[in-house]
Design a protein around this motif. Structure first.
Motif, mmCIF file in Angstrom:
data_model
loop_
_atom_site.group_PDB
_atom_site.id
_atom_site.type_symbol
_atom_site.label_atom_id
_atom_site.label_comp_id
_atom_site.label_asym_id
_atom_site.label_seq_id
_atom_site.Cartn_x
_atom_site.Cartn_y
_atom_site.Cartn_z
ATOM 1 N N GLY A 76 0.826 -1.192 0.000
ATOM 2 C CA GLY A 76 0.000 0.000 0.000
ATOM 3 C C GLY A 76 0.860 1.243 0.000
ATOM 4 N N PHE A 77 0.222 2.379 0.207
ATOM 5 C CA PHE A 77 0.961 3.638 0.252
ATOM 6 C C PHE A 77 0.304 4.579 1.246
ATOM 7 N N ALA A 78 1.046 5.608 1.600
ATOM 8 C CA ALA A 78 0.577 6.583 2.586
ATOM 9 C C ALA A 78 0.096 7.846 1.885
ATOM 10 N N GLY A 79 -0.917 8.441 2.483
ATOM 11 C CA GLY A 79 -1.429 9.724 2.026
ATOM 12 C C GLY A 79 -2.111 10.410 3.196
ATOM 13 N N ARG A 80 -2.238 11.709 3.097
ATOM 14 C CA ARG A 80 -2.871 12.462 4.190
ATOM 15 C C ARG A 80 -4.384 12.518 3.990
ATOM 16 N N CYS A 81 -5.113 12.425 5.092
ATOM 17 C CA CYS A 81 -6.567 12.577 5.052
ATOM 18 C C CYS A 81 -6.885 13.984 4.546
ATOM 19 N N PRO A 82 -7.791 14.116 3.587
ATOM 20 C CA PRO A 82 -8.162 15.437 3.083
ATOM 21 C C PRO A 82 -8.813 16.333 4.136
ATOM 22 N N ASN A 83 -9.293 15.744 5.226
ATOM 23 C CA ASN A 83 -9.988 16.523 6.254
ATOM 24 C C ASN A 83 -9.087 16.860 7.444
ATOM 25 N N CYS A 84 -8.513 15.845 8.075
ATOM 26 C CA CYS A 84 -7.738 16.084 9.308
ATOM 27 C C CYS A 84 -6.240 16.159 9.071
ATOM 28 N N ASN A 85 -5.795 15.814 7.864
ATOM 29 C CA ASN A 85 -4.385 15.859 7.483
ATOM 30 C C ASN A 85 -3.536 14.778 8.149
ATOM 31 N N GLY A 86 -4.166 13.826 8.820
ATOM 32 C CA GLY A 86 -3.429 12.716 9.421
ATOM 33 C C GLY A 86 -3.004 11.724 8.359
ATOM 34 N N TRP A 87 -1.904 11.043 8.609
ATOM 35 C CA TRP A 87 -1.420 10.043 7.664
ATOM 36 C C TRP A 87 -2.283 8.787 7.695
ATOM 37 N N ILE A 88 -2.538 8.247 6.510
ATOM 38 C CA ILE A 88 -3.323 7.031 6.343
ATOM 39 C C ILE A 88 -2.558 6.086 5.431
ATOM 40 N N ARG A 89 -2.590 4.807 5.759
ATOM 41 C CA ARG A 89 -2.082 3.780 4.847
ATOM 42 C C ARG A 89 -3.278 3.233 4.081
ATOM 43 N N PHE A 90 -3.216 3.336 2.766
ATOM 44 C CA PHE A 90 -4.249 2.820 1.867
ATOM 45 C C PHE A 90 -3.766 1.488 1.305
ATOM 46 N N THR A 91 -4.586 0.443 1.427
ATOM 47 C CA THR A 91 -4.303 -0.849 0.810
ATOM 48 C C THR A 91 -5.567 -1.324 0.108
ATOM 49 N N THR A 92 -5.471 -2.460 -0.557
ATOM 50 C CA THR A 92 -6.638 -2.998 -1.251
ATOM 51 C C THR A 92 -7.735 -3.434 -0.286
ATOM 52 N N LEU A 93 -7.386 -3.686 0.971
ATOM 53 C CA LEU A 93 -8.362 -4.175 1.942
ATOM 54 C C LEU A 93 -8.844 -3.143 2.955
ATOM 55 N N ARG A 94 -8.013 -2.155 3.272
ATOM 56 C CA ARG A 94 -8.400 -1.269 4.380
ATOM 57 C C ARG A 94 -7.605 0.036 4.362
ATOM 58 N N ILE A 95 -8.059 0.952 5.210
ATOM 59 C CA ILE A 95 -7.295 2.159 5.518
ATOM 60 C C ILE A 95 -6.972 2.114 7.002
ATOM 61 N N GLU A 96 -5.770 2.596 7.335
ATOM 62 C CA GLU A 96 -5.376 2.589 8.745
ATOM 63 C C GLU A 96 -4.555 3.830 9.054
ATOM 64 N N ALA A 97 -4.679 4.311 10.281
ATOM 65 C CA ALA A 97 -3.949 5.493 10.719
ATOM 66 C C ALA A 97 -2.463 5.178 10.841
ATOM 67 N N LEU A 98 -1.649 6.165 10.495
ATOM 68 C CA LEU A 98 -0.197 6.045 10.600
ATOM 69 C C LEU A 98 0.377 7.221 11.365
ATOM 70 N N SER A 99 1.502 6.989 12.001
ATOM 71 C CA SER A 99 2.283 8.085 12.574
ATOM 72 C C SER A 99 3.145 8.675 11.457
ATOM 73 N N ASP A 100 3.764 9.818 11.711
ATOM 74 C CA ASP A 100 4.677 10.412 10.731
ATOM 75 C C ASP A 100 5.805 9.445 10.397
ATOM 76 N N ASP A 101 6.361 8.790 11.405
ATOM 77 C CA ASP A 101 7.462 7.858 11.200
ATOM 78 C C ASP A 101 7.035 6.677 10.328
ATOM 79 N N GLN A 102 5.873 6.134 10.584
ATOM 80 C CA GLN A 102 5.373 5.018 9.772
ATOM 81 C C GLN A 102 5.147 5.451 8.324
ATOM 82 N N ALA A 103 4.581 6.631 8.141
ATOM 83 C CA ALA A 103 4.321 7.142 6.786
ATOM 84 C C ALA A 103 5.621 7.364 6.028
#
Length: 120
Positions: A76-103
């Motif tokens: 998957g890959f990381a991108g920022r939420c368009p609303n809260c600007n938090g990092w998210i990992r996008f995969t074919t199955l799910r989205i999950e919150a990430l820290s800056d370090d993880q992203a």
């Protein structure tokens, strides 16, 4: 009539087969999330259907291929939420919150990804 739902192992196997086909084609990622809300507490931004449209950036070697490969290989890959600007990992199955370090350890979408992507 009973509803037959796939088990978790079946879903993982079906996802693997789906990803193998997508990788062979180097297909642009698009996805439907059954749990579409931003995973960051208090945000709730809905991202149910996303067509990332990575081909529109015009950077096949620097952006398209690395992100598409990461998508279909399952990282998957990381991108920022368009609303809260938090990092998210996008995969074919799910989205999950990430820290800056993880992203920072993942391939990342451009900052303006949400202005190029199509949402449904």
């Amino acid at each position: 009539m009973s509803l037959n739902l796939a088990s978790a192992p079946d879903i993982v196997e079906l996802d693997r087969i789906y990803r193998e086909g997508g990788l062979r084609q180097m297909a642009s990622p698009h996805v439907h999330y059954h749990n579409p809300l931003c995973p960051h507490p208090g945000c709730g931004h809905k991202m149910e259907w996303i067509d990332f449209q990575l081909e529109l950036y015009g950077d096949p070697e620097g952006l398209y291929k690395p992100l598409v490969r990461a998508w279909w290989e399952g990282t998957g890959f990381a991108g920022r939420c368009p609303n809260c600007n938090g990092w998210i990992r996008f995969t074919t199955l799910r989205i999950e919150a990430l820290s800056d370090d993880q992203a920072n350890r993942l391939p990342r979408l451009p900052d303006n990804w949400h202005t190029v992507a199509q949402f449904g």
